[in-house]
Scaffold this active site. Structure first.
Site, mmCIF file in Angstrom:
data_model
loop_
_atom_site.group_PDB
_atom_site.id
_atom_site.type_symbol
_atom_site.label_atom_id
_atom_site.label_comp_id
_atom_site.label_asym_id
_atom_site.label_seq_id
_atom_site.Cartn_x
_atom_site.Cartn_y
_atom_site.Cartn_z
ATOM 1 N N LYS A 9 0.968 -1.109 -0.005
ATOM 2 C CA LYS A 9 -0.002 -0.049 0.120
ATOM 3 C C LYS A 9 0.808 1.246 -0.020
ATOM 4 O O LYS A 9 1.980 1.212 0.378
ATOM 5 C CB LYS A 9 -1.007 -0.016 1.094
ATOM 6 C CG LYS A 9 -2.111 -1.122 1.036
ATOM 7 C CD LYS A 9 -2.893 -1.082 2.376
ATOM 8 C CE LYS A 9 -4.166 -2.002 2.433
ATOM 9 N NZ LYS A 9 -4.958 -1.952 3.581
ATOM 10 N N TYR A 49 -12.158 -2.668 -3.635
ATOM 11 C CA TYR A 49 -12.769 -2.573 -2.247
ATOM 12 C C TYR A 49 -14.232 -2.396 -2.350
ATOM 13 O O TYR A 49 -14.786 -2.045 -1.136
ATOM 14 C CB TYR A 49 -12.326 -1.536 -1.635
ATOM 15 C CG TYR A 49 -10.850 -1.721 -1.163
ATOM 16 C CD1 TYR A 49 -10.483 -2.746 0.017
ATOM 17 C CD2 TYR A 49 -9.690 -1.167 -1.448
ATOM 18 C CE1 TYR A 49 -8.896 -2.932 0.306
ATOM 19 C CE2 TYR A 49 -8.369 -1.217 -0.940
ATOM 20 C CZ TYR A 49 -8.251 -2.204 0.066
ATOM 21 O OH TYR A 49 -6.703 -2.342 0.836
ATOM 22 N N PHE A 57 -15.094 4.476 6.606
ATOM 23 C CA PHE A 57 -13.851 4.583 6.368
ATOM 24 C C PHE A 57 -13.636 4.439 4.919
ATOM 25 O O PHE A 57 -12.334 4.747 4.164
ATOM 26 C CB PHE A 57 -12.916 3.687 7.032
ATOM 27 C CG PHE A 57 -13.177 2.246 6.706
ATOM 28 C CD1 PHE A 57 -12.567 1.531 5.851
ATOM 29 C CD2 PHE A 57 -13.940 1.452 7.515
ATOM 30 C CE1 PHE A 57 -12.720 0.245 5.519
ATOM 31 C CE2 PHE A 57 -14.386 0.225 7.508
ATOM 32 C CZ PHE A 57 -13.680 -0.540 6.478
ATOM 33 N N ARG A 85 -1.660 -13.854 5.050
ATOM 34 C CA ARG A 85 -2.414 -12.985 6.198
ATOM 35 C C ARG A 85 -1.698 -13.288 7.629
ATOM 36 O O ARG A 85 -1.768 -12.158 8.520
ATOM 37 C CB ARG A 85 -3.931 -13.359 6.110
ATOM 38 C CG ARG A 85 -4.568 -12.893 4.802
ATOM 39 C CD ARG A 85 -6.117 -12.859 5.006
ATOM 40 N NE ARG A 85 -6.705 -12.118 5.848
ATOM 41 C CZ ARG A 85 -7.427 -10.754 5.728
ATOM 42 N NH1 ARG A 85 -7.073 -10.384 4.475
ATOM 43 N NH2 ARG A 85 -7.988 -10.266 6.729
ATOM 44 N N THR A 91 -5.727 -6.844 11.294
ATOM 45 C CA THR A 91 -5.926 -5.453 10.344
ATOM 46 C C THR A 91 -5.466 -4.234 11.070
ATOM 47 O O THR A 91 -4.908 -3.361 10.378
ATOM 48 C CB THR A 91 -7.469 -5.568 9.945
ATOM 49 O OG1 THR A 91 -7.825 -6.642 9.056
ATOM 50 C CG2 THR A 91 -7.956 -4.402 9.166
ATOM 51 N N ASN A 112 -2.117 0.670 7.408
ATOM 52 C CA ASN A 112 -1.578 -0.835 7.477
ATOM 53 C C ASN A 112 -0.780 -1.493 6.517
ATOM 54 O O ASN A 112 -0.608 -2.845 6.566
ATOM 55 C CB ASN A 112 -2.738 -1.569 8.355
ATOM 56 C CG ASN A 112 -3.552 -1.987 7.055
ATOM 57 O OD1 ASN A 112 -3.596 -1.522 5.968
ATOM 58 N ND2 ASN A 112 -4.956 -2.455 7.466
ATOM 59 N N HIS A 115 -1.882 -5.375 1.679
ATOM 60 C CA HIS A 115 -3.176 -6.024 1.562
ATOM 61 C C HIS A 115 -2.917 -7.475 1.004
ATOM 62 O O HIS A 115 -2.045 -7.772 0.436
ATOM 63 C CB HIS A 115 -4.038 -5.174 0.185
ATOM 64 C CG HIS A 115 -5.302 -6.322 -0.173
ATOM 65 N ND1 HIS A 115 -6.551 -6.176 0.470
ATOM 66 C CD2 HIS A 115 -5.182 -7.295 -1.294
ATOM 67 C CE1 HIS A 115 -7.115 -7.115 -0.010
ATOM 68 N NE2 HIS A 115 -6.471 -7.912 -1.036
ATOM 69 N N GLU A 126 -9.357 -10.806 -7.315
ATOM 70 C CA GLU A 126 -8.580 -9.793 -7.091
ATOM 71 C C GLU A 126 -7.352 -9.845 -8.250
ATOM 72 O O GLU A 126 -6.971 -8.780 -8.730
ATOM 73 C CB GLU A 126 -7.988 -9.605 -5.805
ATOM 74 C CG GLU A 126 -9.195 -9.134 -4.800
ATOM 75 C CD GLU A 126 -8.618 -9.354 -3.304
ATOM 76 O OE1 GLU A 126 -7.337 -9.705 -3.125
ATOM 77 O OE2 GLU A 126 -9.408 -8.923 -2.444
HETATM 78 P P1 IDP Z 1 -7.861 -6.574 5.796
HETATM 79 O O1 IDP Z 1 -7.125 -5.572 4.876
HETATM 80 O O2 IDP Z 1 -7.147 -6.986 6.920
HETATM 81 O O3 IDP Z 1 -8.413 -7.568 4.853
HETATM 82 P P2 IDP Z 1 -10.511 -5.293 5.664
HETATM 83 O O4 IDP Z 1 -11.479 -5.466 6.757
HETATM 84 O O5 IDP Z 1 -10.884 -6.077 4.436
HETATM 85 O O6 IDP Z 1 -9.111 -5.857 6.250
HETATM 86 O O7 IDP Z 1 -10.422 -3.656 5.687
HETATM 87 C C1 IDP Z 1 -9.584 -3.229 4.243
HETATM 88 C C2 IDP Z 1 -8.761 -2.219 4.547
HETATM 89 O O8 IDP Z 1 -9.687 -1.246 4.950
HETATM 90 C C3 IDP Z 1 -8.071 -2.371 5.668
HETATM 91 O O9 IDP Z 1 -6.870 -2.999 5.602
HETATM 92 C C4 IDP Z 1 -7.707 -0.921 6.000
HETATM 93 O O10 IDP Z 1 -6.630 -0.456 5.247
HETATM 94 C C5 IDP Z 1 -9.086 -0.204 5.733
HETATM 95 N N1 IDP Z 1 -9.788 -0.274 6.977
HETATM 96 C C6 IDP Z 1 -10.427 -1.161 7.631
HETATM 97 N N2 IDP Z 1 -11.186 -0.738 8.640
HETATM 98 C C7 IDP Z 1 -10.831 0.656 8.761
HETATM 99 C C8 IDP Z 1 -11.235 1.475 9.839
HETATM 100 O O11 IDP Z 1 -11.789 1.291 10.886
HETATM 101 N N3 IDP Z 1 -10.565 2.778 9.830
HETATM 102 C C9 IDP Z 1 -9.715 3.057 8.552
HETATM 103 N N4 IDP Z 1 -9.636 2.077 7.794
HETATM 104 C C10 IDP Z 1 -9.947 0.783 7.740
HETATM 105 MG MG MG Z 2 -9.908 -7.451 3.445
#
Ligand code: IDP
Ligand code: MG
Length: 149
Positions: A9, A49, A57, A85, A91, A112, A115, A126
């Site tokens: 990212k 997404y 968010f 993962r 996350t 974070n 992905h 994807e």
């Molecule tokens: P993942 O990336 O671990 O699969 P997901 O729940 O699919 O997590 O969320 C996708 C991405 O959206 C996360 O990696 C993060 O960058 C962002 N995200 C998820 N929840 C939040 C939040 O509460 N605040 C800000 N960004 C978020």
């Molecule tokens: Mg995800």
């Protein structure tokens, strides 16, 4: 062999951590099968997404992932989705275990670093988005028998 789609990212790109992220996955034993540097546009971000559309968010997430070029990679291996993962960590970086990418290198959920697909089905969807018209190569690695039983 299972495949997973990894994105380095924009925060990891800006912080010079692209190969740190990819290297950890490669050292885990996963086999690189595809690699691209690309700029994600809004349409691509929304396609990728889509499951998060409507969440508070979402707009910030689209802005984040389109902020600068990213690296997209396909890694292959037994249980590639789960292995990647686990190496990425939870996350939310403050809940990610030490020793994981997010646990060692991140603090905020919206920054974070990486992905990784959440299932084999998501991975194929994807890979279709990020490698449309680009080769994904399955190859025999000389060390495969030492990484994969
Ligand atoms: P993942 O990336 O671990 O699969 P997901 O729940 O699919 O997590 O969320 C996708 C991405 O959206 C996360 O990696 C993060 O960058 C962002 N995200 C998820 N929840 C939040 C939040 O509460 N605040 C800000 N960004 C978020
Ligand atoms: Mg995800």
């Amino acid at each position: 062999m299972e495949r997973t789609l990894i994105l380095v990212k924009p925060d990891a790109m800006q912080r010079g951590l692209a190969f740190e992220v990819l290297g950890r996955l490669e050292r885990r034993g996963l086999k690189l099968a595809g690699l691209r540097l690309l700029q994600v546009d809004e349409a691509m971000a929304k396609r990728h997404y889509g499951e998060h559309e409507g969440k508070p968010f979402f707009e910030g997430l689209v802005e984040y992932i389109t902020a600068c070029p990213i690296v997209a990679a396909v890694f292959e291996g037994p249980d590639a989705v789960a292995a990647a993962r686990q190496t990425m960590g939870s996350t939310k970086p403050t809940e990610a275990a030490p020793g994981t990418i997010r646990g060692d290198l991140g603090i905020e959920i919206g920054r974070n670093l990486v992905h990784g697909s959440d299932s084999a089905e998501s991975a194929e969807r994807e890979i279709g988005i990020f490698f449309e018209g680009h080769p994904v190569t399955t190859w025999e690695r000389g060390t495969d028998a030492w990484a994969f039983e």
